[in-house]
Design a protein around this motif. Structure first.
Motif, mmCIF file in Angstrom:
data_model
loop_
_atom_site.group_PDB
_atom_site.id
_atom_site.type_symbol
_atom_site.label_atom_id
_atom_site.label_comp_id
_atom_site.label_asym_id
_atom_site.label_seq_id
_atom_site.Cartn_x
_atom_site.Cartn_y
_atom_site.Cartn_z
ATOM 1 N N ILE A 135 -2.753 0.499 6.294
ATOM 2 C CA ILE A 135 -3.233 -0.723 5.650
ATOM 3 C C ILE A 135 -4.756 -0.693 5.675
ATOM 4 C CG2 ILE A 135 -3.306 -3.230 5.770
ATOM 5 C CD1 ILE A 135 -0.523 -3.117 7.071
ATOM 6 N N VAL A 136 -5.364 -0.757 4.489
ATOM 7 C CA VAL A 136 -6.819 -0.731 4.354
ATOM 8 C C VAL A 136 -7.224 -1.980 3.590
ATOM 9 C CG1 VAL A 136 -8.815 0.584 3.580
ATOM 10 C CG2 VAL A 136 -6.734 1.795 4.255
ATOM 11 N N GLY A 137 -7.662 -3.009 4.309
ATOM 12 C CA GLY A 137 -7.977 -4.282 3.659
ATOM 13 C C GLY A 137 -6.743 -4.850 2.982
ATOM 14 N N GLU A 138 -6.834 -5.059 1.675
ATOM 15 C CA GLU A 138 -5.697 -5.590 0.916
ATOM 16 C C GLU A 138 -4.801 -4.486 0.369
ATOM 17 O OE1 GLU A 138 -7.904 -8.177 -1.884
ATOM 18 O OE2 GLU A 138 -6.781 -9.803 -0.971
ATOM 19 N N TYR A 139 -5.159 -3.238 0.635
ATOM 20 C CA TYR A 139 -4.384 -2.107 0.126
ATOM 21 C C TYR A 139 -3.406 -1.588 1.169
ATOM 22 C CZ TYR A 139 -7.600 -1.630 -3.835
ATOM 23 O OH TYR A 139 -8.329 -1.849 -4.973
ATOM 24 N N PHE A 140 -2.183 -1.331 0.728
ATOM 25 C CA PHE A 140 -1.188 -0.622 1.524
ATOM 26 C C PHE A 140 -1.111 0.766 0.907
ATOM 27 C CE2 PHE A 140 3.107 0.683 2.726
ATOM 28 C CZ PHE A 140 3.226 0.217 4.024
ATOM 29 N N ILE A 141 -1.643 1.781 1.600
ATOM 30 C CA ILE A 141 -1.788 3.121 1.037
ATOM 31 C C ILE A 141 -0.780 4.053 1.711
ATOM 32 C CG2 ILE A 141 -3.349 5.067 0.664
ATOM 33 C CD1 ILE A 141 -5.667 3.145 0.740
ATOM 34 N N ALA A 142 0.174 4.558 0.934
ATOM 35 C CA ALA A 142 1.225 5.428 1.471
ATOM 36 C C ALA A 142 1.116 6.822 0.863
ATOM 37 C CB ALA A 142 2.594 4.837 1.166
ATOM 38 N N ARG A 143 1.215 7.829 1.714
ATOM 39 C CA ARG A 143 1.207 9.206 1.211
ATOM 40 C C ARG A 143 2.647 9.586 0.840
ATOM 41 N NH1 ARG A 143 -1.524 14.607 4.044
ATOM 42 N NH2 ARG A 143 -1.357 15.932 2.185
ATOM 43 N N THR A 144 3.113 8.947 -0.206
ATOM 44 C CA THR A 144 4.464 9.148 -0.714
ATOM 45 C C THR A 144 4.391 9.271 -2.233
ATOM 46 O OG1 THR A 144 4.740 6.734 -0.725
ATOM 47 C CG2 THR A 144 5.652 7.928 1.149
#
Length: 316
Positions: A135-144
């Motif tokens: 979780i980066v601020g408002e971003y949910f970043i998935a390596r998928t």
């Protein structure tokens, strides 16, 4: 390239009973998830062992999970989960997140392009392993992803989607359609709900036995008894067409062991040949020659093990 996959639905499950609930809801075991952000792919089954949907669960803590389900089954999925949750008596709340958008950025340079477009995201996401999120601020970043390529799936507030899309475009990420996504996922041997499995098809027959966890004999999950009683009745393998034509879904496949059926088919840009996934009788093996019935004609095809290609390289 990037894909707008905002049609997919995010769900947040929170509460002291969240882990126990998921252990009984899906065929894979979330108890394997120990590291924050780690993801698990699984099928959610009906009591008969058929697939209600395939989904991804992200572990945030023992009391908090993010679930992503398919668009076409979203309403059905939520109703089923709410029904099971009410019947379980467990302390957990399921929140539907229709306020979120999703953008999948995929390809060999996808991560670097994302960091260039979204300053401040690299520090927290550079160390992500495949099937892990941050979780980066408002971003949910998935390596998928659903392409057989590296990259990120970004979940963000819907109001930020247009600006994020524009920033990614400016960084040199090309917009792609869902037709390209379908070609890529099939080359990668990834199943598509509604084609390769549905409520009448067991994950054991759909080539998804690896997503069913029987290790903990004390764990019960919906459909477990049916799977154990049925066992594997068919198998899912790949086909490469050797005659001229195009493989599509629901074409009969004639083998020495009986008749099967293609479930997904397309023309592979990487192989420059027509490919398909097919549910075939037990006993058929990679290397076998079979015939696919297309418009009344039987065309020769070779059986292979999927995936057909990954990271832009042919594997068969």
């Amino acid at each position: 390239g990037m894909f707008d996959v905002s049609h997919m639905l995010g769900l947040d499950l929170q509460g002291s009973g969240a882990k126990a609930f998921l252990r009984g809801l899906i065929a894979n075991d979330v108890a394997k998830l120990q590291e924050a952000g780690k993801a698990l792919y699984s099928c959610m089954l009906n009591p008969e062992g058929g697939v209600i949907d395939d989904l991804i669960v992200y572990f945030l803590s023992d009391t908090e999970y993010r679930i992503v389900v398919n668009a076409g089954t979203a309403d059905k999925d939520v109703a089923w989960m709410q029904e099971r949750l009410a019947a379980s008596g467990l302390e957990a709340t399921l929140t539907v997140r229709r306020d979120l958008a999703m953008i999948a950025v995929q390809g060999p340079n996808a991560r670097a392009k994302t960091w260039a477009a979204l300053p401040g995201t690299e520090a927290a996401s550079a160390g992500l392993k495949p099937f892990q999120a941050a979780i980066v601020g408002e971003y949910f970043i998935a390596r998928t992803g659903y392409t057989g390529e590296d990259g990120f799936e970004l979940t963000l507030p819907a109001g930020e989607a247009a600006a994020t899309w524009a920033a990614l475009t400016a960084a040199g990420v090309a917009p792609c359609g869902l037709g390209a996504r379908d070609t890529l996922r099939l080359e990668a041997g990834m199943a598509l709900y509604g084609n390769d499995m549905d409520e009448t098809v067991s994950p054991l027959d759909a080539g998804l036995a690896w997503t069913v966890d029987f290790k903990d004999e004390t764990r019960d999950f919906v459909g477990k008894a049916a799977l154990q009683a049925q066992g594997t009745r068919q198998q899912t393998l790949g086909l490469i067409l050797e005659d001229k034509g195009v493989l599509r879904s629901h074409q009969p496949v004639h083998t020495a062991q009986g008749v099967g059926e293609t479930t997904s088919g397309t023309f592979s840009p990487t192989l420059q040949k027509s490919i398909a996934l097919a549910r075939l009788p037990l006993g058929v093996a990679a290397g076998d020659q079979v015939e696919v019935e297309i418009r009344g004609k039987r065309l020769k095809a070779r059986v292979v093990k999927a995936p057909f290609a990954r990271h832009g390289k042919a594997l068969v």
